[in-house]
Design a protein around this motif. Sequence first.
Motif, mmCIF file in Angstrom:
data_model
loop_
_atom_site.group_PDB
_atom_site.id
_atom_site.type_symbol
_atom_site.label_atom_id
_atom_site.label_comp_id
_atom_site.label_asym_id
_atom_site.label_seq_id
_atom_site.Cartn_x
_atom_site.Cartn_y
_atom_site.Cartn_z
ATOM 1 N N THR A 62 0.843 -1.197 0.000
ATOM 2 C CA THR A 62 0.000 0.000 0.000
ATOM 3 C C THR A 62 0.877 1.246 0.000
ATOM 4 O OG1 THR A 62 -0.127 0.133 2.422
ATOM 5 C CG2 THR A 62 -1.846 -1.151 1.298
ATOM 6 N N ALA A 63 0.262 2.363 -0.383
ATOM 7 C CA ALA A 63 0.928 3.659 -0.315
ATOM 8 C C ALA A 63 -0.152 4.724 -0.168
ATOM 9 C CB ALA A 63 1.760 3.917 -1.574
ATOM 10 N N ALA A 64 0.234 5.877 0.344
ATOM 11 C CA ALA A 64 -0.710 6.985 0.489
ATOM 12 C C ALA A 64 0.032 8.299 0.322
ATOM 13 C CB ALA A 64 -1.395 6.927 1.857
ATOM 14 N N TRP A 65 -0.691 9.308 -0.159
ATOM 15 C CA TRP A 65 -0.135 10.636 -0.370
ATOM 16 C C TRP A 65 -1.142 11.660 0.108
ATOM 17 C CZ3 TRP A 65 -0.033 6.657 -3.799
ATOM 18 C CH2 TRP A 65 1.207 6.241 -4.286
ATOM 19 N N GLY A 66 -0.642 12.745 0.675
ATOM 20 C CA GLY A 66 -1.501 13.873 1.036
ATOM 21 C C GLY A 66 -1.823 13.933 2.510
ATOM 22 N N ASP A 67 -2.963 14.542 2.804
ATOM 23 C CA ASP A 67 -3.436 14.764 4.166
ATOM 24 C C ASP A 67 -3.835 13.430 4.797
ATOM 25 O OD1 ASP A 67 -4.592 15.736 6.497
ATOM 26 O OD2 ASP A 67 -6.411 16.431 5.497
ATOM 27 N N PRO A 71 -6.307 10.959 2.541
ATOM 28 C CA PRO A 71 -5.218 10.742 1.592
ATOM 29 C C PRO A 71 -5.670 10.031 0.315
ATOM 30 C CG PRO A 71 -5.189 9.006 3.214
ATOM 31 C CD PRO A 71 -6.301 9.961 3.612
ATOM 32 N N VAL A 72 -4.868 10.180 -0.728
ATOM 33 C CA VAL A 72 -4.984 9.332 -1.904
ATOM 34 C C VAL A 72 -4.330 8.012 -1.495
ATOM 35 C CG1 VAL A 72 -4.192 8.970 -4.274
ATOM 36 C CG2 VAL A 72 -4.894 11.264 -3.517
ATOM 37 N N VAL A 73 -5.019 6.899 -1.696
ATOM 38 C CA VAL A 73 -4.537 5.604 -1.232
ATOM 39 C C VAL A 73 -4.401 4.634 -2.398
ATOM 40 C CG1 VAL A 73 -5.138 3.593 0.180
ATOM 41 C CG2 VAL A 73 -5.533 5.888 1.061
ATOM 42 N N LEU A 74 -3.280 3.943 -2.449
ATOM 43 C CA LEU A 74 -3.039 2.917 -3.451
ATOM 44 C C LEU A 74 -2.917 1.574 -2.756
ATOM 45 C CD1 LEU A 74 -0.731 2.906 -6.482
ATOM 46 C CD2 LEU A 74 -0.342 1.180 -4.717
ATOM 47 N N ARG A 75 -3.581 0.552 -3.333
ATOM 48 C CA ARG A 75 -3.467 -0.828 -2.840
ATOM 49 C C ARG A 75 -3.156 -1.721 -4.032
ATOM 50 N NH1 ARG A 75 -8.001 -3.374 0.201
ATOM 51 N NH2 ARG A 75 -9.143 -3.050 -1.708
#
Length: 160
Positions: A62-67, A71-75
Amino acid sequence: MPTSTPARVVVATLVLATAACTTPVTVPVAPQAAHPLCADVVLALPDDLGDLQRVRTGSQATAAWGDRGAPVVLRCGVAPPGPSTEHCVSADDGATSVDWIAVPGSEGEGGTTDWTFTTYGREPAVEVQVPAAVTNERSTSFLLDLGPAVAQVEQRRACL
């Protein structure tokens, strides 16, 4: 008066220790997160998506960007979508092309909508959840920034 070297080391150590103690964003792990290609995808992800900085997550693949609150979340490792009548978009920057199934979610502030983008024709599939708070202020053109990482998984089918 200049700061002495030992004082700089103490300050640097405190800053690093504080950063390491930040609470990770909670992201549900995908069913196929242990797939070896997911590790390749995550390792190739950018540190920033436009002006959104990457934040720590607590789940594999997983990864996340932003607040941290939205957040914007990638799985990586979600179930690959089959043929669908949902809107399919191609994010193509000339070097990398990724097909995404785009599904609107709930409506947020200011009439904006949450979006879920899932790669089409790749297994394991990658999902990106974009909250309304992000779509309200930014475009989703950052999908282009994710292309090189997502392309670690070979595309076997394409949108029509």
